[in-house]
Design a protein around this motif. Structure first.
Motif, PDB file in Angstrom:
ATOM      1  N   ILE A 123       0.842  -1.203   0.000  1.00 49.28           N
ATOM      2  CA  ILE A 123       0.000   0.000   0.000  1.00 49.28           C
ATOM      3  C   ILE A 123       0.872   1.246   0.000  1.00 49.28           C
ATOM      4  N   ASN A 124       1.941   1.231   0.792  1.00 53.23           N
ATOM      5  CA  ASN A 124       2.849   2.378   0.820  1.00 53.23           C
ATOM      6  C   ASN A 124       3.524   2.574  -0.542  1.00 53.23           C
ATOM      7  N   ASN A 125       3.959   1.486  -1.150  1.00 51.68           N
ATOM      8  CA  ASN A 125       4.593   1.584  -2.465  1.00 51.68           C
ATOM      9  C   ASN A 125       3.611   2.068  -3.526  1.00 51.68           C
ATOM     10  N   ALA A 126       2.350   1.633  -3.415  1.00 54.94           N
ATOM     11  CA  ALA A 126       1.335   2.084  -4.365  1.00 54.94           C
ATOM     12  C   ALA A 126       1.072   3.578  -4.216  1.00 54.94           C
ATOM     13  N   ALA A 127       1.194   4.079  -2.970  1.00 56.20           N
ATOM     14  CA  ALA A 127       0.959   5.506  -2.718  1.00 56.20           C
ATOM     15  C   ALA A 127       1.998   6.378  -3.415  1.00 56.20           C
ATOM     16  N   LEU A 128       3.157   5.809  -3.744  1.00 61.07           N
ATOM     17  CA  LEU A 128       4.187   6.572  -4.448  1.00 61.07           C
ATOM     18  C   LEU A 128       3.732   6.999  -5.841  1.00 61.07           C
ATOM     19  N   MET A 129       2.746   6.304  -6.388  1.00 63.52           N
ATOM     20  CA  MET A 129       2.304   6.596  -7.748  1.00 63.52           C
ATOM     21  C   MET A 129       1.335   7.770  -7.810  1.00 63.52           C
ATOM     22  N   ILE A 148     -11.179  20.824  11.045  1.00 62.80           N
ATOM     23  CA  ILE A 148      -9.931  21.508  11.417  1.00 62.80           C
ATOM     24  C   ILE A 148      -9.497  22.508  10.346  1.00 62.80           C
ATOM     25  N   GLU A 149     -10.455  22.944   9.501  1.00 61.73           N
ATOM     26  CA  GLU A 149     -10.092  23.962   8.520  1.00 61.73           C
ATOM     27  C   GLU A 149      -9.624  25.223   9.237  1.00 61.73           C
ATOM     28  N   ASN A 150      -8.788  25.948   8.575  1.00 58.34           N
ATOM     29  CA  ASN A 150      -8.303  27.226   9.098  1.00 58.34           C
ATOM     30  C   ASN A 150      -7.577  27.067  10.435  1.00 58.34           C
ATOM     31  N   SER A 151      -6.695  26.085  10.487  1.00 56.76           N
ATOM     32  CA  SER A 151      -5.892  25.850  11.692  1.00 56.76           C
ATOM     33  C   SER A 151      -4.546  25.270  11.277  1.00 56.76           C
ATOM     34  N   TYR A 152      -3.623  25.225  12.230  1.00 55.88           N
ATOM     35  CA  TYR A 152      -2.312  24.642  11.932  1.00 55.88           C
ATOM     36  C   TYR A 152      -2.427  23.155  11.594  1.00 55.88           C
ATOM     37  N   LEU A 153      -3.412  22.488  12.188  1.00 56.04           N
ATOM     38  CA  LEU A 153      -3.598  21.067  11.883  1.00 56.04           C
ATOM     39  C   LEU A 153      -3.941  20.849  10.419  1.00 56.04           C
ATOM     40  N   ALA A 154      -4.632  21.822   9.807  1.00 57.18           N
ATOM     41  CA  ALA A 154      -4.950  21.704   8.387  1.00 57.18           C
ATOM     42  C   ALA A 154      -3.686  21.757   7.533  1.00 57.18           C
ATOM     43  N   HIS A 155      -2.664  22.437   8.031  1.00 48.97           N
ATOM     44  CA  HIS A 155      -1.372  22.451   7.345  1.00 48.97           C
ATOM     45  C   HIS A 155      -0.620  21.143   7.559  1.00 48.97           C
ATOM     46  N   ILE A 156      -0.716  20.606   8.761  1.00 46.24           N
ATOM     47  CA  ILE A 156       0.162  19.516   9.181  1.00 46.24           C
ATOM     48  C   ILE A 156      -0.343  18.145   8.749  1.00 46.24           C
ATOM     49  N   LEU A 157      -1.588  17.821   9.044  1.00 42.77           N
ATOM     50  CA  LEU A 157      -2.095  16.469   8.826  1.00 42.77           C
ATOM     51  C   LEU A 157      -2.030  15.998   7.375  1.00 42.77           C
ATOM     52  N   PRO A 158      -2.408  16.827   6.380  1.00 40.97           N
ATOM     53  CA  PRO A 158      -2.417  16.315   5.003  1.00 40.97           C
ATOM     54  C   PRO A 158      -1.049  15.906   4.465  1.00 40.97           C
ATOM     55  N   ILE A 159       0.027  16.430   5.042  1.00 43.22           N
ATOM     56  CA  ILE A 159       1.357  16.135   4.475  1.00 43.22           C
ATOM     57  C   ILE A 159       2.250  15.377   5.461  1.00 43.22           C
ATOM     58  N   LEU A 160       1.643  14.814   6.499  1.00 43.99           N
ATOM     59  CA  LEU A 160       2.441  14.020   7.443  1.00 43.99           C
ATOM     60  C   LEU A 160       2.917  12.720   6.807  1.00 43.99           C
ATOM     61  N   ALA A 161       2.061  12.109   6.012  1.00 43.98           N
ATOM     62  CA  ALA A 161       2.416  10.823   5.393  1.00 43.98           C
ATOM     63  C   ALA A 161       3.335  11.063   4.209  1.00 43.98           C
ATOM     64  N   MET A 162       4.547  10.502   4.269  1.00 49.42           N
ATOM     65  CA  MET A 162       5.520  10.625   3.188  1.00 49.42           C
ATOM     66  C   MET A 162       5.958   9.224   2.765  1.00 49.42           C
ATOM     67  N   PRO A 163       5.279   8.622   1.791  1.00 48.91           N
ATOM     68  CA  PRO A 163       5.616   7.249   1.382  1.00 48.91           C
ATOM     69  C   PRO A 163       7.065   7.079   0.955  1.00 48.91           C
ATOM     70  N   ILE A 164       7.640   8.085   0.299  1.00 46.81           N
ATOM     71  CA  ILE A 164       9.025   7.949  -0.170  1.00 46.81           C
ATOM     72  C   ILE A 164       9.984   7.887   1.014  1.00 46.81           C
ATOM     73  N   GLY A 165       9.684   8.622   2.084  1.00 47.62           N
ATOM     74  CA  GLY A 165      10.531   8.580   3.268  1.00 47.62           C
ATOM     75  C   GLY A 165      10.487   7.219   3.932  1.00 47.62           C
ATOM     76  N   LEU A 166       9.290   6.658   4.063  1.00 47.85           N
ATOM     77  CA  LEU A 166       9.144   5.320   4.642  1.00 47.85           C
ATOM     78  C   LEU A 166       9.870   4.283   3.798  1.00 47.85           C
ATOM     79  N   PHE A 167       9.758   4.392   2.486  1.00 45.10           N
ATOM     80  CA  PHE A 167      10.410   3.427   1.600  1.00 45.10           C
ATOM     81  C   PHE A 167      11.930   3.478   1.746  1.00 45.10           C
ATOM     82  N   LEU A 168      12.512   4.672   1.726  1.00 48.05           N
ATOM     83  CA  LEU A 168      13.965   4.798   1.822  1.00 48.05           C
ATOM     84  C   LEU A 168      14.481   4.291   3.169  1.00 48.05           C
ATOM     85  N   ILE A 169      13.800   4.677   4.250  1.00 45.80           N
ATOM     86  CA  ILE A 169      14.257   4.257   5.575  1.00 45.80           C
ATOM     87  C   ILE A 169      14.116   2.747   5.735  1.00 45.80           C
TER      88      ILE A 169
END
Length: 289
Positions: A123-129, A148-169
């Motif tokens: 699933i993580n590898n598929a997310a890379l596509m 959580i619109e219009n808050s710092y969480l709206a900035h943070i949560l959508p980009i927390l998951a980084m499939p490429i980082g998990l794959f490399l590590i």
């Protein structure tokens, strides 16, 4: 050692290496051209920005574009320092939390056996596509449902998951000998101790590489400010600088856009220069079994 004895891979410069420099020099020059253009473009006066035919190297360097950028920022209702603060807060939090999550998940996927392990990795590898545009609507729906619109969480949560980082590590942790982990477990270490005292010190290059990739994605991110934020005081520096060209007239806007691009690019360049040895080390090991 055998290569060094026959002189194929000398430790220092040798005349036999000249042919490699001749072959690689054109590629290096081609790859460095965009960097040279970004720096030169930011210091071009208005006349050179609209010159035809276009010039690659600036002839009369000027700080005019940066002065115009400063003037426009001064008449804004919200100071540029506020946007910079938002970018720093979001970037630091996302980088730290994303690396923590990715490294812990990579450790489990690499060295632990459990049901669904291979499915999770696939699933993580598929997310890379998937490009960000493909998941824009699902992200907006989730942010809206969480309220959580219009808050710092709206900035943070959508980009927390980084499939490429998990794959490399994960690929880097695969190189850690199982005997080290088994020895630690025999000595009474828990999984948390193994992760913190055995795994983390050995995967620093991979962590540095993943941190660089996450930093670049977050620092240059415009999507969250455009889609999930309505208050200007919560938007990031990338969004603020990107809107200058559209808000000003075409002539001045082009110079401001050039200066803004350089300002946003410099942190990425500096961080890469600092971490480049770790990046190269990670890339050379990530595919080796």
């Amino acid at each position: 050692m055998a290569y060094r004895k026959v002189g194929i891979n000398p430790k220092k410069f040798d005349r036999s290496q000249i042919k490699f420099y001749i072959i690689l020099a054109p590629f290096v020059a081609f790859m460095i051209l965009p960097l040279i253009f970004i720096f030169n473009h930011a210091f071009k006066p208005i006349g050179e920005l609209f010159a035809f035919p276009p010039t690659f190297i600036v002839k009369n360097p000027s700080l005019e574009n940066f002065r115009n950028l400063l003037k426009v920022s001064q008449i804004s209702n919200i100071p540029i320092s506020r946007y910079l603060f938002n970018s720093l807060v979001v970037t630091v939090i996302v980088v730290l939390v994303s690396i923590l999550i990715s490294s812990m998940a990579a450790f489990a996927l690499s060295k632990r056996q459990f049901r669904g392990k291979h499915l999770g990795l696939e699933i993580n590898n598929a997310a890379l596509m998937f490009v960000p545009t493909a998941v824009t609507i699902p992200r907006y729906i989730i942010i809206n449902l969480l309220g959580i619109e219009n808050s710092y969480l709206a900035h943070i949560l959508p980009i927390l998951a980084m499939p490429i980082g998990l794959f490399l590590i994960k690929q880097f942790i695969d190189q850690v000998p199982d005997e080290l982990i088994e020895a630690a477990l025999i000595d009474g270490a828990t999984d948390w101790v193994v992760y913190r005292k055995v795994i983390l010190p050995l995967i620093r290059p991979a962590i540095a590489t993943a941190a660089l990739l996450v930093f670049q994605a977050v620092w240059n991110n415009l999507e969250t400010s455009q889609l999930f934020i309505t208050s200007d005081s919560l938007r990031t520096l990338a969004f603020y600088l990107n809107t200058f060209a559209a808000q000003t007239n075409v002539v001045v806007g082009q110079g401001i856009a050039a200066a803004s691009s350089l300002i946003m690019f410099i942190p990425n360049l500096v961080l890469f220069i600092i971490l480049q040895s770790n990046v190269m080390n990670t890339m050379s090991h990530s595919g080796i079994k």
